[in-house]
Scaffold this motif. Structure first.
Motif, PDB file in Angstrom:
ATOM      1  N   ILE A  23       0.835  -1.207   0.000  1.00 48.50           N
ATOM      2  CA  ILE A  23       0.000   0.000   0.000  1.00 48.50           C
ATOM      3  C   ILE A  23       0.866   1.251   0.000  1.00 48.50           C
ATOM      4  CG2 ILE A  23      -1.716   1.299   1.337  1.00 48.50           C
ATOM      5  CD1 ILE A  23      -2.795  -1.375   2.354  1.00 48.50           C
ATOM      6  N   ILE A  24       1.966   1.208   0.752  1.00 47.84           N
ATOM      7  CA  ILE A  24       2.885   2.356   0.802  1.00 47.84           C
ATOM      8  C   ILE A  24       3.467   2.636  -0.575  1.00 47.84           C
ATOM      9  CG2 ILE A  24       5.103   3.159   1.712  1.00 47.84           C
ATOM     10  CD1 ILE A  24       4.460   1.701   4.319  1.00 47.84           C
ATOM     11  N   GLU A  25       3.747   1.592  -1.317  1.00 44.37           N
ATOM     12  CA  GLU A  25       4.315   1.753  -2.663  1.00 44.37           C
ATOM     13  C   GLU A  25       3.351   2.478  -3.603  1.00 44.37           C
ATOM     14  OE1 GLU A  25       5.480  -2.023  -4.132  1.00 44.37           O
ATOM     15  OE2 GLU A  25       7.146  -2.277  -2.714  1.00 44.37           O
ATOM     16  N   LYS A  26       2.070   2.482  -3.254  1.00 43.91           N
ATOM     17  CA  LYS A  26       1.073   3.177  -4.072  1.00 43.91           C
ATOM     18  C   LYS A  26       0.976   4.652  -3.718  1.00 43.91           C
ATOM     19  CE  LYS A  26      -1.756  -0.960  -4.662  1.00 43.91           C
ATOM     20  NZ  LYS A  26      -3.096  -1.592  -4.415  1.00 43.91           N
ATOM     21  N   GLY A  27       1.845   5.107  -2.787  1.00 46.25           N
ATOM     22  CA  GLY A  27       1.868   6.514  -2.430  1.00 46.25           C
ATOM     23  C   GLY A  27       1.133   6.855  -1.158  1.00 46.25           C
ATOM     24  N   VAL A  28       0.625   5.837  -0.431  1.00 40.81           N
ATOM     25  CA  VAL A  28      -0.090   6.081   0.822  1.00 40.81           C
ATOM     26  C   VAL A  28       0.925   6.166   1.962  1.00 40.81           C
ATOM     27  CG1 VAL A  28      -1.816   5.174   2.441  1.00 40.81           C
ATOM     28  CG2 VAL A  28      -2.093   4.829  -0.047  1.00 40.81           C
ATOM     29  N   LYS A  29       0.671   7.115   2.910  1.00 35.38           N
ATOM     30  CA  LYS A  29       1.574   7.251   4.041  1.00 35.38           C
ATOM     31  C   LYS A  29       1.531   5.991   4.916  1.00 35.38           C
ATOM     32  CE  LYS A  29       1.440  12.304   4.360  1.00 35.38           C
ATOM     33  NZ  LYS A  29       1.138  13.464   5.239  1.00 35.38           N
ATOM     34  N   LYS A  30       2.641   5.769   5.649  1.00 35.84           N
ATOM     35  CA  LYS A  30       2.797   4.540   6.433  1.00 35.84           C
ATOM     36  C   LYS A  30       1.667   4.345   7.449  1.00 35.84           C
ATOM     37  CE  LYS A  30       6.062   2.120   9.443  1.00 35.84           C
ATOM     38  NZ  LYS A  30       7.399   2.165  10.111  1.00 35.84           N
ATOM     39  N   ASP A  31       1.342   5.390   8.217  1.00 35.58           N
ATOM     40  CA  ASP A  31       0.302   5.266   9.238  1.00 35.58           C
ATOM     41  C   ASP A  31      -1.050   4.914   8.616  1.00 35.58           C
ATOM     42  OD1 ASP A  31       2.150   5.801  11.157  1.00 35.58           O
ATOM     43  OD2 ASP A  31       1.517   7.873  11.537  1.00 35.58           O
ATOM     44  N   GLU A  32      -1.370   5.568   7.514  1.00 34.36           N
ATOM     45  CA  GLU A  32      -2.642   5.308   6.841  1.00 34.36           C
ATOM     46  C   GLU A  32      -2.661   3.888   6.277  1.00 34.36           C
ATOM     47  OE1 GLU A  32      -6.380   5.483   5.320  1.00 34.36           O
ATOM     48  OE2 GLU A  32      -5.417   6.825   6.769  1.00 34.36           O
ATOM     49  N   ALA A  33      -1.526   3.435   5.751  1.00 36.12           N
ATOM     50  CA  ALA A  33      -1.438   2.078   5.207  1.00 36.12           C
ATOM     51  C   ALA A  33      -1.688   1.043   6.308  1.00 36.12           C
ATOM     52  CB  ALA A  33      -0.071   1.845   4.571  1.00 36.12           C
ATOM     53  N   ILE A  34      -1.095   1.265   7.476  1.00 35.25           N
ATOM     54  CA  ILE A  34      -1.288   0.359   8.614  1.00 35.25           C
ATOM     55  C   ILE A  34      -2.755   0.327   9.034  1.00 35.25           C
ATOM     56  CG2 ILE A  34      -0.762   0.006  11.062  1.00 35.25           C
ATOM     57  CD1 ILE A  34       2.053   1.088  10.487  1.00 35.25           C
ATOM     58  N   LEU A  35      -3.378   1.523   9.087  1.00 33.37           N
ATOM     59  CA  LEU A  35      -4.787   1.603   9.474  1.00 33.37           C
ATOM     60  C   LEU A  35      -5.680   0.868   8.482  1.00 33.37           C
ATOM     61  CD1 LEU A  35      -5.116   5.295  10.745  1.00 33.37           C
ATOM     62  CD2 LEU A  35      -5.333   3.196  12.086  1.00 33.37           C
ATOM     63  N   GLN A  36      -5.365   0.983   7.206  1.00 30.43           N
ATOM     64  CA  GLN A  36      -6.168   0.286   6.193  1.00 30.43           C
ATOM     65  C   GLN A  36      -6.116  -1.230   6.385  1.00 30.43           C
ATOM     66  OE1 GLN A  36      -5.365   1.410   2.131  1.00 30.43           O
ATOM     67  NE2 GLN A  36      -5.479   3.616   2.575  1.00 30.43           N
ATOM     68  N   VAL A  37      -4.911  -1.737   6.642  1.00 31.47           N
ATOM     69  CA  VAL A  37      -4.760  -3.181   6.847  1.00 31.47           C
ATOM     70  C   VAL A  37      -5.462  -3.616   8.136  1.00 31.47           C
ATOM     71  CG1 VAL A  37      -3.126  -5.062   7.177  1.00 31.47           C
ATOM     72  CG2 VAL A  37      -2.594  -3.229   5.560  1.00 31.47           C
ATOM     73  N   LEU A  38      -5.310  -2.813   9.191  1.00 27.64           N
ATOM     74  CA  LEU A  38      -5.950  -3.140  10.462  1.00 27.64           C
ATOM     75  C   LEU A  38      -7.469  -3.166  10.331  1.00 27.64           C
ATOM     76  CD1 LEU A  38      -3.805  -1.160  13.069  1.00 27.64           C
ATOM     77  CD2 LEU A  38      -3.899  -3.632  12.727  1.00 27.64           C
ATOM     78  N   ARG A  39      -8.040  -2.209   9.604  1.00 25.67           N
ATOM     79  CA  ARG A  39      -9.494  -2.190   9.397  1.00 25.67           C
ATOM     80  C   ARG A  39      -9.961  -3.486   8.738  1.00 25.67           C
ATOM     81  NH1 ARG A  39      -8.560   3.109   7.175  1.00 25.67           N
ATOM     82  NH2 ARG A  39      -8.922   4.728   8.757  1.00 25.67           N
ATOM     83  N   ARG A  40      -9.210  -3.902   7.717  1.00 26.82           N
ATOM     84  CA  ARG A  40      -9.586  -5.128   7.020  1.00 26.82           C
ATOM     85  C   ARG A  40      -9.497  -6.343   7.941  1.00 26.82           C
ATOM     86  NH1 ARG A  40      -7.473  -9.372   4.809  1.00 26.82           N
ATOM     87  NH2 ARG A  40      -5.325  -8.756   5.282  1.00 26.82           N
ATOM     88  N   LEU A  41      -8.420  -6.401   8.728  1.00 27.84           N
ATOM     89  CA  LEU A  41      -8.219  -7.548   9.620  1.00 27.84           C
ATOM     90  C   LEU A  41      -9.258  -7.588  10.743  1.00 27.84           C
ATOM     91  CD1 LEU A  41      -4.320  -7.577   9.940  1.00 27.84           C
ATOM     92  CD2 LEU A  41      -5.760  -9.130   8.605  1.00 27.84           C
ATOM     93  N   ILE A  42      -9.638  -6.406  11.248  1.00 28.73           N
ATOM     94  CA  ILE A  42     -10.659  -6.351  12.308  1.00 28.73           C
ATOM     95  C   ILE A  42     -11.994  -6.883  11.791  1.00 28.73           C
ATOM     96  CG2 ILE A  42     -12.065  -4.774  13.692  1.00 28.73           C
ATOM     97  CD1 ILE A  42      -9.502  -3.065  14.046  1.00 28.73           C
ATOM     98  N   LYS A  43     -12.360  -6.479  10.592  1.00 28.12           N
ATOM     99  CA  LYS A  43     -13.607  -6.976   9.999  1.00 28.12           C
ATOM    100  C   LYS A  43     -13.523  -8.485   9.730  1.00 28.12           C
ATOM    101  CE  LYS A  43     -14.904  -2.643   7.714  1.00 28.12           C
ATOM    102  NZ  LYS A  43     -15.139  -1.958   6.399  1.00 28.12           N
TER     103      LYS A  43
END
Length: 245
Positions: A23-43
């Motif tokens: 996700i970071i390689e797509k230009g997303v900041k590190k914190d936001e990338a982590i949050l995106q993955v965490l949201r998916r894993l929580i669901k």
């Protein structure tokens, strides 16, 4: 739950980092990338999150509603090691090959059968050679004292004074008969199970046919424990284990 925690956690952490980096390689900041993955894993993990008693019938019902396997028979739980997902996890982590997984699972089945077999033998020995002789001795004492009352009192007074002892004598006899029957049946079923060559099928027989006898026999022994004199009972009673120092 059947996968060793350190192995599963290591693989999950590697996958987590790979996903975040992508996700970071797509230009997303590190914190936001982590949050995106965490949201998916929580669901994704919602079906396995449960704040109640995981050993209760409530969880079994809830697990069924969530489409989760909640197997309670140990040899069948071992089958989780051989699912495609488990095989892939262990191979991906370079822990076990398919052949090693199958061999280790077979050993688990053999160990389970051995443990239940040993427990069944110990239970039979304790019941037949220690507990029942004590119970029969106590019952004989009750019979003798009850007969003594009959010699001292008329029939009307005897029935009143001896009613509890007569009830206990009958209750003890019923428990003894059931215990002896169940122990004998358990021994015969164990002999049958020992002729099964397939390790998994043998373990299942021990789990579903032999192991249930433990609770049936224990229930009767617990009832007898409440009846027999403390000084005569050959083993520590529950309250002694809990409260005596």
């Amino acid at each position: 739950a059947m996968i060793p925690l350190n192995t599963a956690l290591a693989v999950q952490l590697v996958d987590f980092k790979v996903e975040v980096d992508a996700i970071i390689e797509k230009g997303v900041k590190k914190d936001e990338a982590i949050l995106q993955v965490l949201r998916r894993l929580i669901k994704k993990s919602k079906p396995i999150r449960f704040d109640g008693n995981g050993y209760s019938d409530e969880w079994k019902e809830e697990a069924a509603k969530r489409g989760l396997d909640c197997e309670a028979i140990v040899p069948l739980i071992y089958d989780a090691y051989l699912t495609p997902q488990s095989r892939e996890l262990f191979k991906k982590a370079n822990v076990y090959t398919d052949i090693e997984m199958e061999a280790r699972t077979e050993v688990r089945h053999e160990l389970y059968s051995k443990k239940v077999q040993i427990e069944a033998r110990v239970l039979s020995d304790l019941v037949m050679n220690h507990i029942l002789p004590t119970v029969i001795e106590y019952q004989a004492m009750l019979i003798t004292s009850t007969q003594g009352l009959k010699n001292l009192y008329n029939d009307e007074d005897y029935q009143v004074l001896a009613s509890r002892r007569l009830k206990l004598i009958k209750e003890i006899s019923e428990h003894i008969e059931i215990v002896e029957t169940k122990v004998s049946e358990m021994i015969e079923e164990r002999k049958k199970a020992n002729t099964i060559e397939d390790a998994r099928e043998k373990a299942i027989a021990y789990a579903t046919i032999i192991f249930p006898y433990f609770d049936e026999i224990r229930y009767r022994i617990d009832k007898l424990e409440l009846i027999v004199d403390n000084e005569k009972w050959p083993l520590p009673k529950y309250r002694e284990l809990l409260f005596t120092r």
